[in-house]
Design an enzyme around this catalytic site. Structure first.
Site, PDB file in Angstrom:
ATOM      1  N   GLN A  21       0.796  -1.227   0.000  1.00  0.00           N
ATOM      2  CA  GLN A  21       0.000   0.000   0.000  1.00  0.00           C
ATOM      3  C   GLN A  21       0.830   1.278   0.000  1.00  0.00           C
ATOM      4  O   GLN A  21       0.337   2.317  -0.430  1.00  0.00           O
ATOM      5  CB  GLN A  21      -0.952  -0.009   1.200  1.00  0.00           C
ATOM      6  CG  GLN A  21      -1.987  -1.119   1.073  1.00  0.00           C
ATOM      7  CD  GLN A  21      -2.923  -1.173   2.264  1.00  0.00           C
ATOM      8  OE1 GLN A  21      -2.606  -1.770   3.278  1.00  0.00           O
ATOM      9  NE2 GLN A  21      -4.084  -0.562   2.142  1.00  0.00           N
ATOM     10  N   HIS A 111       0.899  -9.499   4.700  1.00  0.00           N
ATOM     11  CA  HIS A 111      -0.190  -8.521   4.647  1.00  0.00           C
ATOM     12  C   HIS A 111      -0.754  -8.503   3.223  1.00  0.00           C
ATOM     13  O   HIS A 111      -0.439  -7.638   2.415  1.00  0.00           O
ATOM     14  CB  HIS A 111       0.308  -7.135   5.064  1.00  0.00           C
ATOM     15  CG  HIS A 111      -0.803  -6.168   5.393  1.00  0.00           C
ATOM     16  ND1 HIS A 111      -0.814  -5.411   6.538  1.00  0.00           N
ATOM     17  CD2 HIS A 111      -1.944  -5.835   4.733  1.00  0.00           C
ATOM     18  CE1 HIS A 111      -1.904  -4.646   6.561  1.00  0.00           C
ATOM     19  NE2 HIS A 111      -2.604  -4.886   5.468  1.00  0.00           N
ATOM     20  N   ASN A 155      -1.725 -10.689   8.797  1.00  0.00           N
ATOM     21  CA  ASN A 155      -2.721  -9.632   8.912  1.00  0.00           C
ATOM     22  C   ASN A 155      -4.047 -10.134   8.347  1.00  0.00           C
ATOM     23  O   ASN A 155      -4.116 -10.572   7.200  1.00  0.00           O
ATOM     24  CB  ASN A 155      -2.297  -8.401   8.108  1.00  0.00           C
ATOM     25  CG  ASN A 155      -3.375  -7.322   8.139  1.00  0.00           C
ATOM     26  OD1 ASN A 155      -3.657  -6.767   9.201  1.00  0.00           O
ATOM     27  ND2 ASN A 155      -4.010  -7.042   7.009  1.00  0.00           N
ATOM     28  N   GLU A 156      -5.075 -10.096   9.158  1.00  0.00           N
ATOM     29  CA  GLU A 156      -6.447 -10.374   8.724  1.00  0.00           C
ATOM     30  C   GLU A 156      -6.559 -11.573   7.791  1.00  0.00           C
ATOM     31  O   GLU A 156      -6.947 -11.432   6.622  1.00  0.00           O
ATOM     32  CB  GLU A 156      -7.037  -9.149   8.030  1.00  0.00           C
ATOM     33  CG  GLU A 156      -7.073  -7.916   8.907  1.00  0.00           C
ATOM     34  CD  GLU A 156      -7.914  -6.790   8.301  1.00  0.00           C
ATOM     35  OE1 GLU A 156      -8.430  -6.954   7.186  1.00  0.00           O
ATOM     36  OE2 GLU A 156      -8.046  -5.752   8.963  1.00  0.00           O
TER      37      GLU A 156
END
Ligand code: FCB
Length: 412
Positions: A21, A111, A155-156
């Site tokens: 990101q 991630h 992550n998630e």
């Protein structure tokens, strides 16, 4: 006012990003991806080249922690390959800059992105991803054991597995593959346990803390009589929350984690099978008409945050880090109110005895928000993507958060 609240003296006041990101120049499954706004992640915020400036901004914000990813695809060109020393040295330098600014890093290993050789071999559906990931975790933790003690393996996992195999939002854009979703979660949970053992093999300067970041969305029916929506909410809750937590933290797996990371953005209420949230393309005016308070992504639900923290505390008894919370909106007053409301809940939960050790605001910078590209403004710092120099600018939310971070000095 959230700024007047006293938090524990050693509380981590942080901010967070992820490599795809913000860094730019990544070679993973996102490189060729074009988001809804036509944007791509090829340059993103160019954090890859500008991390020193970004650490200076963090120092100005007064944060004492930074949750950052290390991009696996940069470090290993093949399964079990030695770590790429040039890329490692760049991350080490970033960690040293953070240290010089008294900022504690939390490193995320996965991630939402994978090295191309993992993707080519079928991603996390292929059990071969497990030993490869564990090898990466072992090598990276050995290289960074003097500098990093906070390790966030995944992550998630459910956001990743559902957007890749159920909802068609992330590469490879598959839909309704329930068995694939299940398999990916199971593989990741096992990889988490094995990676945790591998990380602990090292002699650390400070005892390592290891955990996942679980995204928590609560699901409910918008209309009390709509039994079908209650049923769908229950199924969603089971698939995205209960099943995932059982896999990662149930039974013997519990020992793999020393903390639980919580990413909290809000809730999704269902109306005739439709989730009433902006990410589901429900227009803002419609949400307003229905009395739903949302940012540009989710319905906000601060009281749910406090309840969740108490529930997690009772159920797992693990220390908690709020690994992500933030709001996307061009209305900065809204974002300030939202942050304040969540910090009040957090403060009350801590006073109630919940062991929360840190809060990482999502995000340091406006950035590439996956399917939505650059339209979601989450940054403490805004970034002008229309200017090639990608100038960063302090936002009012950033100023507000700075006040909170500074107040830690007076914390009891
Ligand atoms: C979380 C992700 C993060 C960002 C925020 C808005 O689900 O972990 O990368 O997309 O949402």
């Amino acid at each position: 006012m959230a700024g007047d609240l006293k938090f524990p003296a050693n509380f981590l006041w942080g901010t967070a990003t992820s490599p795809t990101q913000v860094e730019g120049h990544v070679v993973n499954e996102w490189t060729d991806y074009v988001a809804a706004d036509g944007g791509h992640c090829r340059v993103a915020c160019d954090h890859y080249h500008r991390y020193q400036e970004d650490v200076d901004w963090m120092a100005l914000l007064g944060v004492n922690a930074y949750r950052m990813g290390i991009e696996w695809s940069r470090l290993q060109s093949a399964p079990f390959a030695p770590l790429n020393q040039t890329e490692l040295a760049r991350y080490v330098h970033l960690l040293d800059c953070l240290k010089a600014a008294n900022i504690t890093p939390m490193v995320v290993l996965h991630h939402f992105s994978n090295p191309p050789w993992i993707t080519a071999a079928g991603g996390w559906l292929n059990p071969a991803a497990l030993p490869a990931f564990v090898d990466y975790a072992a090598k990276l933790s050995a290289a960074l054991k003097e500098r990093v003690y906070l390790w966030n393996t995944f992550n998630e996992p459910n956001t990743y597995a559902s957007l890749t195999y159920l909802l068609g939002g992330f590469p490879p854009f598959l839909k309704w593959r329930f068995l694939s979703y299940r398999k990916v979660i199971k593989h990741m949970a096992e990889a988490h346990a094995q990676a945790s053992r591998a990380i602990r093999q090292n002699k650390f300067a400070r005892a390592p803390e290891i955990g996942i970041a679980k995204n928590w969305t609560s699901f409910g029916a918008f209309q009390a009589f709509a039994l079908w929506d209650h049923l769908l909410a229950e199924i969603s809750h089971h698939a995205f929350n209960r099943f995932v937590l059982d896999e990662f933290l149930g039974g013997a797996q519990r020992e793999a984690s020393t903390f639980l990371g919580v990413n909290y953005y809000g809730r999704a209420r269902l109306n005739h099978f439709q989730a009433l949230v902006p990410t589901n393309n429900v227009p803002a005016e419609r949400l307003k008409e229905l009395g739903i308070v949302s940012d540009d992504m989710f319905e906000r639900h601060p009281t749910g945050f406090g309840k969740l923290l108490k529930k997690f505390h009772q159920r797992y008894g693990l220390p908690i880090y709020i690994t992500e919370h933030g709001a996307a909106s061009s209305d900065e007053d809204f974002r300030i109110r939202d942050l304040s409301a969540h910090l009040l809940e957090l403060h009350a939960a801590i006073n109630h005895g919940v062991d929360v050790r840190g809060f990482f605001y999502w995000s340091l910078l406006d950035n590439f928000e996956w399917q939505f590209g650059y339209t979601k403004k989450f940054g403490l710092l805004s970034v002008d993507f229309s200017d090639q120099k990608l100038p960063r600018k302090m936002t009012r939310v950033g100023e507000f958060y700075r006040g909170i971070c500074q107040s830690r000095e007076t914390a009891a």
